[in-house]
Scaffold this motif. Structure first.
Motif, mmCIF file in Angstrom:
data_model
loop_
_atom_site.group_PDB
_atom_site.id
_atom_site.type_symbol
_atom_site.label_atom_id
_atom_site.label_comp_id
_atom_site.label_asym_id
_atom_site.label_seq_id
_atom_site.Cartn_x
_atom_site.Cartn_y
_atom_site.Cartn_z
ATOM 1 N N THR A 1 0.839 -1.209 0.000
ATOM 2 C CA THR A 1 0.000 0.000 0.000
ATOM 3 C C THR A 1 0.874 1.259 0.000
ATOM 4 O O THR A 1 0.646 2.196 -0.787
ATOM 5 C CB THR A 1 -0.929 0.000 1.227
ATOM 6 N N MET A 2 1.859 1.275 0.884
ATOM 7 C CA MET A 2 2.740 2.447 0.947
ATOM 8 C C MET A 2 3.506 2.625 -0.369
ATOM 9 O O MET A 2 3.660 3.761 -0.875
ATOM 10 C CB MET A 2 3.712 2.313 2.124
ATOM 11 N N ALA A 3 3.953 1.516 -0.933
ATOM 12 C CA ALA A 3 4.674 1.594 -2.215
ATOM 13 C C ALA A 3 3.768 2.140 -3.310
ATOM 14 O O ALA A 3 4.209 2.927 -4.172
ATOM 15 C CB ALA A 3 5.195 0.208 -2.593
ATOM 16 N N TRP A 4 2.499 1.763 -3.301
ATOM 17 C CA TRP A 4 1.563 2.225 -4.331
ATOM 18 C C TRP A 4 1.271 3.721 -4.167
ATOM 19 O O TRP A 4 1.097 4.440 -5.159
ATOM 20 C CB TRP A 4 0.275 1.405 -4.257
ATOM 21 N N ILE A 5 1.263 4.175 -2.934
ATOM 22 C CA ILE A 5 1.109 5.617 -2.689
ATOM 23 C C ILE A 5 2.339 6.356 -3.240
ATOM 24 O O ILE A 5 2.212 7.386 -3.921
ATOM 25 C CB ILE A 5 0.928 5.899 -1.180
ATOM 26 N N TYR A 6 3.533 5.801 -2.958
ATOM 27 C CA TYR A 6 4.754 6.405 -3.517
ATOM 28 C C TYR A 6 4.684 6.444 -5.043
ATOM 29 O O TYR A 6 5.072 7.425 -5.683
ATOM 30 C CB TYR A 6 5.989 5.609 -3.081
ATOM 31 N N PHE A 7 4.184 5.377 -5.652
ATOM 32 C CA PHE A 7 4.067 5.314 -7.110
ATOM 33 C C PHE A 7 3.161 6.434 -7.600
ATOM 34 O O PHE A 7 3.473 7.114 -8.585
ATOM 35 C CB PHE A 7 3.514 3.935 -7.513
ATOM 36 N N LYS A 8 2.035 6.600 -6.892
ATOM 37 C CA LYS A 8 1.083 7.644 -7.308
ATOM 38 C C LYS A 8 1.695 9.039 -7.112
ATOM 39 O O LYS A 8 1.342 9.984 -7.828
ATOM 40 C CB LYS A 8 -0.194 7.546 -6.468
ATOM 41 N N GLN A 9 2.632 9.161 -6.164
ATOM 42 C CA GLN A 9 3.316 10.445 -5.905
ATOM 43 C C GLN A 9 4.573 10.587 -6.766
ATOM 44 O O GLN A 9 5.318 11.552 -6.598
ATOM 45 C CB GLN A 9 3.689 10.538 -4.420
ATOM 46 N N ASN A 10 4.809 9.599 -7.635
ATOM 47 C CA ASN A 10 5.981 9.572 -8.514
ATOM 48 C C ASN A 10 7.282 9.449 -7.730
ATOM 49 O O ASN A 10 8.343 9.903 -8.179
ATOM 50 C CB ASN A 10 6.029 10.811 -9.429
ATOM 51 N N LYS A 11 7.221 8.823 -6.563
ATOM 52 C CA LYS A 11 8.420 8.538 -5.775
ATOM 53 C C LYS A 11 8.830 7.088 -6.070
ATOM 54 O O LYS A 11 8.681 6.191 -5.243
ATOM 55 C CB LYS A 11 8.148 8.736 -4.288
ATOM 56 N N LEU A 12 9.320 6.894 -7.288
ATOM 57 C CA LEU A 12 9.504 5.542 -7.800
ATOM 58 C C LEU A 12 10.605 4.767 -7.077
ATOM 59 O O LEU A 12 10.470 3.561 -6.840
ATOM 60 C CB LEU A 12 9.797 5.596 -9.302
ATOM 61 N N ASP A 13 11.699 5.428 -6.756
ATOM 62 C CA ASP A 13 12.787 4.723 -6.071
ATOM 63 C C ASP A 13 12.332 4.220 -4.693
ATOM 64 O O ASP A 13 12.662 3.104 -4.282
ATOM 65 C CB ASP A 13 14.010 5.643 -5.918
ATOM 66 N N GLN A 14 11.577 5.077 -3.991
ATOM 67 C CA GLN A 14 11.081 4.664 -2.688
ATOM 68 C C GLN A 14 10.099 3.492 -2.801
ATOM 69 O O GLN A 14 10.097 2.578 -1.979
ATOM 70 C CB GLN A 14 10.407 5.854 -1.983
ATOM 71 N N ALA A 15 9.283 3.545 -3.859
ATOM 72 C CA ALA A 15 8.329 2.453 -4.091
ATOM 73 C C ALA A 15 9.078 1.151 -4.355
ATOM 74 O O ALA A 15 8.742 0.091 -3.795
ATOM 75 C CB ALA A 15 7.413 2.794 -5.263
ATOM 76 N N ARG A 16 10.106 1.217 -5.216
ATOM 77 C CA ARG A 16 10.881 0.016 -5.532
ATOM 78 C C ARG A 16 11.574 -0.533 -4.287
ATOM 79 O O ARG A 16 11.573 -1.743 -4.048
ATOM 80 C CB ARG A 16 11.931 0.346 -6.605
ATOM 81 N N ASP A 17 12.154 0.365 -3.486
ATOM 82 C CA ASP A 17 12.890 -0.081 -2.299
ATOM 83 C C ASP A 17 11.968 -0.797 -1.297
ATOM 84 O O ASP A 17 12.410 -1.684 -0.564
ATOM 85 C CB ASP A 17 13.565 1.109 -1.625
ATOM 86 N N LEU A 18 10.710 -0.403 -1.256
ATOM 87 C CA LEU A 18 9.760 -1.056 -0.350
ATOM 88 C C LEU A 18 9.347 -2.437 -0.865
ATOM 89 O O LEU A 18 9.194 -3.391 -0.094
ATOM 90 C CB LEU A 18 8.497 -0.188 -0.185
ATOM 91 N N LEU A 19 9.195 -2.551 -2.184
ATOM 92 C CA LEU A 19 8.687 -3.807 -2.755
ATOM 93 C C LEU A 19 9.782 -4.834 -3.023
ATOM 94 O O LEU A 19 9.516 -6.041 -2.993
ATOM 95 C CB LEU A 19 7.928 -3.521 -4.053
ATOM 96 N N ALA A 20 10.987 -4.399 -3.261
ATOM 97 C CA ALA A 20 12.070 -5.315 -3.639
ATOM 98 C C ALA A 20 12.321 -6.418 -2.606
ATOM 99 O O ALA A 20 12.587 -7.570 -2.989
ATOM 100 C CB ALA A 20 13.351 -4.522 -3.907
ATOM 101 N N PRO A 21 12.252 -6.141 -1.294
ATOM 102 C CA PRO A 21 12.551 -7.208 -0.327
ATOM 103 C C PRO A 21 11.469 -8.301 -0.220
ATOM 104 O O PRO A 21 11.706 -9.341 0.396
ATOM 105 C CB PRO A 21 12.662 -6.456 1.016
ATOM 106 N N ILE A 22 10.296 -8.045 -0.795
ATOM 107 C CA ILE A 22 9.215 -9.043 -0.677
ATOM 108 C C ILE A 22 9.606 -10.280 -1.483
ATOM 109 O O ILE A 22 9.986 -10.189 -2.661
ATOM 110 C CB ILE A 22 7.873 -8.459 -1.172
ATOM 111 N N ASP A 23 9.501 -11.445 -0.853
ATOM 112 C CA ASP A 23 9.986 -12.669 -1.501
ATOM 113 C C ASP A 23 9.107 -13.078 -2.676
ATOM 114 O O ASP A 23 7.922 -12.711 -2.775
ATOM 115 C CB ASP A 23 10.053 -13.818 -0.482
ATOM 116 N N GLY A 24 9.707 -13.860 -3.573
ATOM 117 C CA GLY A 24 9.038 -14.279 -4.800
ATOM 118 C C GLY A 24 7.784 -15.101 -4.551
ATOM 119 O O GLY A 24 6.810 -15.024 -5.319
ATOM 120 N N GLU A 25 7.790 -15.920 -3.490
ATOM 121 C CA GLU A 25 6.618 -16.753 -3.187
ATOM 122 C C GLU A 25 5.408 -15.883 -2.862
ATOM 123 O O GLU A 25 4.290 -16.158 -3.310
ATOM 124 C CB GLU A 25 6.941 -17.670 -2.003
ATOM 125 N N THR A 26 5.635 -14.808 -2.090
ATOM 126 C CA THR A 26 4.547 -13.882 -1.757
ATOM 127 C C THR A 26 4.058 -13.175 -3.004
ATOM 128 O O THR A 26 2.843 -13.001 -3.194
ATOM 129 C CB THR A 26 5.023 -12.855 -0.712
#
Length: 513
Positions: free
Chosen positions: A442-467
């Motif tokens: 959710t927070m990453a999607w808010i960053y995306f909508k705010q065009n804070k793309l690096d912050q969005a990527r940094d939040l989502l990158a650690p999520i494991d592939g299975e999830t």
């Protein structure tokens, strides 16, 4: 009365009843016929027996015997109140033990225990060898459960050795109910000394061992009962539960299956077999066991349990259908309504979900989980004003309601409105559960909508592939962020995971391909 029966028999062999009956004889014949009709009805368990006995009494109003039959029939019909007009049937000088036996049973049913005891004692004095009277008297004493009653029972055991085993077992039951387990065991042992294979005494002893946590002795006793042919669903189920307690799962299952073979619908057996099957991941068998339980059609929670198993079997439609049937079958049941609403939300049937959950909340306004699900349904219906009212209520009642905070934040982000407010709600949710992947998304999607793309990527990158693979929405969001950053090859991998479920993911995948 016998002489008139003889007269009738004689007349039946006379041609055309040559001798006319006098008015007195006709009256007596009518009395006899009414009496016989009532007695035959009584012997045949005819529901009309009581009424026929009353008719017979009208013809012979002084008959104490018919009154006794009426009292006995009222007791047999479970309507002792009907016996009241006839309970004067016992003459003070009666020498008939049956009079006192019926009177004792009547007084017992009325709760007049002292009077019942006196009546049974008089019956025994008149017929000391009458096993039926003795059995009823012993049953009365057993029901009292007092030490005085136990003492009287032991006196009876001395007087009537043929019934000593039953009497000792009854005394053991009284002591067992009073939690005097050593005395209870002593009397069960006495019963078994008289009758070594007495199943009632063996079962009583097993119950004492169970209550005193001597489980292996209990199992030994129940196994001995099984050897002599007295195994039953109840005993097998108890054995299974003890084997569960000592963690011998194969033996537990074996005995539960024996119980099921003896009584397919035995409720404890069905519960434990379902539990064992669930532990093995055999949800189909678990659902079958729950459905077989004798109380399935009266137990709403078991329908919910079956729907859970069907969900685990990846049969969402069958799970939803089960809850829909339960919702009709158990109107007003709060838990059924809640889980049905959840399933409807999962099936994107938001209008029906909102209706069901609103009904739950009308009778249970403090049910926070139901209100949250109602909010999900309102979000799906795009009824944002009402949605926000529900979320304000939830957050107002519990400022750390992370699920409500996250839904509030995500709804605002999806609409692209009040993004700073959405960010604040998302941060509060993450503060409660910082490792929750859906909150991070959710927070990453808010960053995306705010065009804070690096912050969005940094939040989502650690999520494991299975999830990611299990959650199409998170995969789509990560793919969208990577695509916006120009990392199209990497983005396609995540969009591929989501495109079959999310149209926007499929559209973006095709565009960047």
């Amino acid at each position: 009365m016998k002489k008139f029966l003889v007269l009738l028999l004689c007349l039946s062999f006379s041609p055309a009843f040559a001798l006319p009956l006098s008015p007195e004889s006709r009256q007596e014949v009518r009395q006899i016929n009414a009496f016989l009709k009532a007695v035959y009805a009584q012997r045949a368990n005819d529901p009309a027996a009581f009424a026929l006995l009353e008719q017979a009494l009208k013809r012979s109003p002084d008959s104490a015997y018919i009154k006794r039959l009426l009292v006995a029939q009222a007791l047999a019909d479970g309507k002792p109140e009907l016996a009241k007009p006839y309970d004067d049937f016992v003459p003070a000088d009666t020498t008939d033990p049956e009079d006192w036996t019926v009177y004792g049973a009547y007084q017992w049913k009325l709760g007049q225990v002292d009077e019942a005891e006196k009546a049974y004692e008089k019956a025994l004095a008149l017929a000391p060898e009458n096993a039926q009277v003795l059995y009823q008297y012993a049953s009365l004493l057993s029901s009292l459960g007092s030490m005085q009653a136990a003492s009287k029972l032991l006196e009876l055991a001395e007087k009537y050795p043929a019934l000593a085993a039953d009497i000792y077992t009854t005394a053991g039951n009284i002591y067992g109910r009073s939690k005097q387990y050593q005395q209870a065991l002593a009397y069960y042992d006495k019963a078994l000394a008289v009758s070594p294979k007495d199943p009632a005494a063996m079962l009583g002893r097993a119950e004492v061992y169970e209550k005193t946590s001597q489980y292996f002795l209990m199992l030994h006793e129940l196994e001995e009962l099984e050897k002599i042919g007295y195994g039953s669903a109840a005993t097998y189920s108890r054995m299974g539960s003890v084997f569960l307690l000592v963690k011998d799962l194969p033996k537990a299952e074996a005995y539960f299956l024996k119980a099921k073979a003896d009584d397919n619908g035995d409720v404890p057996t069905s519960y434990f077999l379902a539990l064992l099957a669930e532990q093995k991941g055999d949800y189909a068998r678990a659902a079958s066991y729950v459905r077989d339980a004798a109380d399935y059609n009266e137990n709403a929670s078991k329908w919910i349990q079956v729907s859970f198993y069907l969900q685990r079997l990846n049969q969402p439609q069958e799970s939803l259908n089960t809850l829909a049937q339960a919702y009709q079958k158990f109107p007003g049941n709060v838990e059924v309504g809640y889980f049905y609403g959840v399933a409807l939300n999962d099936n994107a049937q938001y209008k029906k979900a909102a209706r069901v959950l609103a009904q739950v909340l009308s009778s249970n306004p403090s049910y926070a989980e139901a209100r949250l699900q109602y909010a999900y349904a309102l979000d799906g219906l795009k009824k944002y004003k009402l949605l926000e009212e529900q979320l304000e209520m939830l957050v107002g009642e519990n400022p750390q309601n992370a699920a409500a905070l996250n839904l509030y934040a995500y709804s605002l982000a999806e609409r692209g409105v009040r993004l700073d407010e959405a960010s604040a709600y998302a941060a509060r949710a993450l503060a409660v559960s910082p490792q929750d992947a859906s909150f991070m998304d959710t927070m990453a999607w808010i960053y995306f909508k705010q065009n804070k793309l690096d912050q969005a990527r940094d939040l989502l990158a650690p999520i494991d592939g299975e999830t990611m693979a299990a959650n199409a929405e998170i995969a789509y969001h990560y793919g969208a962020v990577l695509a916006a950053l120009g990392q199209t090859d990497e983005a396609k991998k995540y969009l591929e995971m989501a495109r079959s479920e999310i149209k926007a993911a499929d559209k973006l995948y095709k565009r960047i391909k």
